[in-house]
Design a protein around this motif. Structure first.
Motif, mmCIF file in Angstrom:
data_model
loop_
_atom_site.group_PDB
_atom_site.id
_atom_site.type_symbol
_atom_site.label_atom_id
_atom_site.label_comp_id
_atom_site.label_asym_id
_atom_site.label_seq_id
_atom_site.Cartn_x
_atom_site.Cartn_y
_atom_site.Cartn_z
ATOM 1 N N THR A 198 -5.157 -1.678 -4.738
ATOM 2 C CA THR A 198 -6.544 -1.245 -4.606
ATOM 3 C C THR A 198 -6.675 -0.144 -3.563
ATOM 4 O OG1 THR A 198 -7.275 -3.475 -5.218
ATOM 5 C CG2 THR A 198 -8.904 -2.031 -4.190
ATOM 6 N N THR A 247 0.835 -1.199 0.000
ATOM 7 C CA THR A 247 0.000 0.000 0.000
ATOM 8 C C THR A 247 0.871 1.250 0.000
ATOM 9 O OG1 THR A 247 -1.718 -1.191 1.233
ATOM 10 C CG2 THR A 247 -1.853 1.211 1.203
ATOM 11 N N GLY A 279 -10.907 -2.242 1.798
ATOM 12 C CA GLY A 279 -11.879 -1.157 1.752
ATOM 13 C C GLY A 279 -11.394 0.098 2.447
ATOM 14 N N ARG A 321 -14.868 6.237 3.825
ATOM 15 C CA ARG A 321 -14.513 7.643 3.569
ATOM 16 C C ARG A 321 -14.985 8.572 4.690
ATOM 17 N NH1 ARG A 321 -12.030 7.898 -0.987
ATOM 18 N NH2 ARG A 321 -12.449 6.390 -2.648
ATOM 19 N N ASP A 353 -5.545 3.200 -4.863
ATOM 20 C CA ASP A 353 -6.562 3.871 -5.685
ATOM 21 C C ASP A 353 -7.677 4.443 -4.823
ATOM 22 O OD1 ASP A 353 -5.183 3.341 -7.987
ATOM 23 O OD2 ASP A 353 -6.540 1.786 -8.733
ATOM 24 N N LEU A 354 -8.142 3.661 -3.844
ATOM 25 C CA LEU A 354 -9.230 4.133 -2.977
ATOM 26 C C LEU A 354 -8.799 5.378 -2.204
ATOM 27 C CD1 LEU A 354 -10.480 0.714 -1.536
ATOM 28 C CD2 LEU A 354 -11.753 2.201 -3.098
ATOM 29 N N VAL A 369 -14.032 -5.380 -2.739
ATOM 30 C CA VAL A 369 -13.889 -4.013 -2.231
ATOM 31 C C VAL A 369 -15.111 -3.643 -1.402
ATOM 32 C CG1 VAL A 369 -13.641 -1.585 -2.839
ATOM 33 C CG2 VAL A 369 -12.419 -3.336 -4.166
ATOM 34 N N THR A 399 -10.884 -0.918 -8.094
ATOM 35 C CA THR A 399 -11.843 -0.486 -7.066
ATOM 36 C C THR A 399 -13.248 -1.011 -7.339
ATOM 37 O OG1 THR A 399 -12.296 1.607 -8.210
ATOM 38 C CG2 THR A 399 -10.503 1.601 -6.592
ATOM 39 N N GLU A 457 -11.161 6.033 -9.384
ATOM 40 C CA GLU A 457 -12.026 4.929 -9.775
ATOM 41 C C GLU A 457 -11.311 4.112 -10.848
ATOM 42 O OE1 GLU A 457 -15.907 6.132 -10.939
ATOM 43 O OE2 GLU A 457 -16.357 7.121 -9.025
ATOM 44 N N SER A 458 -11.203 2.814 -10.627
ATOM 45 C CA SER A 458 -10.450 1.961 -11.540
ATOM 46 C C SER A 458 -11.082 0.579 -11.595
ATOM 47 C CB SER A 458 -9.003 1.842 -11.056
ATOM 48 O OG SER A 458 -8.953 1.138 -9.815
#
Length: 458
Positions: free
Chosen positions: A390, A43, A363, A366, A393-394, A408, A403, A399-400
């Motif tokens: 992942t 990460t 996950g 947010r 990106d999050l 996720v 994700t 957004e990919s």
């Protein structure tokens, strides 16, 4: 603590394994990651590469690679703890296939980064051979290939082998067939995790060792040395998650143990096979797994150690003489060329993390800024890389395809309180062990064992 004694892999590191600096006091960051195993370091790596301006801190209770990342079987595989049919039932075939394809791609991605960052981790992309040594196991092999075709995998993704084809790759005693997948690489896991730790530091990440986190909350990770304040806090603690307040029942630590031989002479290897350093296992219930190391040893592991009441973790649990004896006996049964007394050079173990529904997840909430990844059930060498990409990106709000994958945001239910989980997990382990013996004696499938199959991953 002598970290070299934790595993054969750590004992062969050409470095002193001296802990780096601890957290010097309170500090601020954009992202703080708890745990310097594969998940936390991947990460940090992908975040730092994507945005060098981010202030990233990684906190580790001991040293990078102390946990499963420095002790595992060295399979960088495309295996998931949740089977493809189970994923399809939950999320539909397209989503299940996307998840599996992402894992196929992950194996190559780990190799790519190892090359780019000059991490010499004894990488060999030789695939995996799963052996069938009874008619019951051969039936499972055929069913696995049929399921793969039914759910959209290409013929080359999982190949059914006859007896000669399986023995050409791994000439274990009594092989009747098996399967082969190219989607796995053998690695020296400690070289990978320690090399990754150096790579993230080169990219500007601050790594603090001997800095155990005592609490995670929105906006902060607390240690005895100070608090790291950050908008995003990532929990990457896998089997050690139960020691965190509020997470006693999030994952359970289940122990997996390993042995490794002395280097074997070439005539012995000529009889065993594994010329491409294929990783290997068989279709029994109680999982075993092995690899031919770069320096010519057989590294071999398996489940069978008990789950300890209250999700307790202790260095004393890393060594279970009964399980070591069983591994040595099984290795001798698979490869009689090793002789009646298999030459074991080192024996060790450690815990892996299991979610209540045996589903890995990743996950980011947010609203709180709390992120997580884990529950790999022993399949974490590759899966952690996908988790790290992942999470990157999050966290960056990108957004990919990653994700959008079905794991996720997945929330596994909590494990039952004690003594229920102690009774259930240890009963499952006993059922698996007895089922293998019953199948060998009767030649018929042990149906009760299917209840517990997903407890035991590679």
């Amino acid at each position: 603590m002598r970290y070299q004694e934790l595993s054969h892999w750590l004992s062969t590191m050409d470095e002193p394994l001296t802990p780096g600096p601890s957290l010097p006091g309170d500090t601020d960051a954009d992202v703080v990651i708890v745990g310097a195993g594969y998940t936390g370091l991947w990460t940090a790596y992908y975040l730092a590469v994507a945005d060098p301006t981010l202030r990233i801190v990684v906190l580790e209770a001991e040293i990078a690679g102390y946990g499963a990342s420095g002790r595992n079987g060295g399979w960088c595989s495309a295996l998931l703890p949740t089977s493809l049919p189970a994923l399809a039932r939950r999320h539909g075939r397209p989503q299940a296939l996307a998840m599996q394809q992402a894992m196929h791609d992950t194996v190559a991605e780990v190799g790519r980064v190892a090359t780019v960052e000059r991490i010499d981790c004894d990488w060999r992309h030789g695939g995996t051979v799963l052996l069938a040594r009874t008619d019951v196991q051969l039936g499972r092999a055929r069913a696995a290939v049929a399921e793969a075709r039914e759910h959209g995998l290409d013929p080359d993704d999982l190949v059914l082998l006859d007896a000669a084809g399986a023995a050409a790759r791994c000439a274990a005693e009594g092989v009747r067939g098996g399967t082969y997948t190219p989607h796995c690489a053998a690695v020296h896991p400690a070289k990978l995790v320690r090399g990754l730790a150096r790579a993230v530091q080169r990219h500007g990440v601050r790594l603090y060792e001997r800095s155990p986190v005592t609490a995670i909350r929105p906006g902060a990770a607390v240690t005895p040395h100070g608090t790291v304040r950050a908008a995003v806090v990532v929990r990457a603690t896998e089997a050690y998650t139960p020691v965190l307040p509020g997470h006693r029942r999030t994952l359970v630590p289940v122990y997996s143990l390993m042995v490794v031989t002395e280097p074997l002479p070439e005539p012995t290897w000529a009889r065993i096979g594994l010329a491409g350093r294929e990783t290997f296992a068989d279709y029994r219930h109680l999982i075993v797994y092995g690899q031919r190391t770069a320096d010519g040893r057989l590294a071999f592991g398996g489940r069978g150690a008990p789950y300890h009441f209250g999700s307790r973790i202790s260095p004393g649990y890393d060594r279970e003489p009964r399980v070591f004896a069983a591994l040595r006996r099984t290795l001798g049964e698979l490869f009689p060329v090793l002789g009646p007394h298999v030459p074991v050079a080192h024996a060790w173990g450690g815990p892996l993390g299991v979610a209540r529904d045996w589903s890995a997840s990743v996950g980011l909430d947010r609203s709180s800024g709390l992120g997580w990844a884990g529950g790999y059930v022993g399949d974490g060498v590759g899966t952690s890389n996908l988790a790290g990409r992942t999470l990157a990106d999050l966290i960056r709000g990108v957004e990919s395809e990653l994700t959008a994958l079905p794991w996720v945001g997945h929330r596994s239910p909590r494990w039952e309180p004690e003594p229920l989980r102690w009774l259930a997990i240890n009963a499952g382990l006993r059922v698996m062990s007895s089922a293998d013996g019953a199948e060998t004696r009767t030649g018929r499938p042990a149906r009760r064992a299917t209840t517990f199959t997903h407890l035991l991953g590679h």
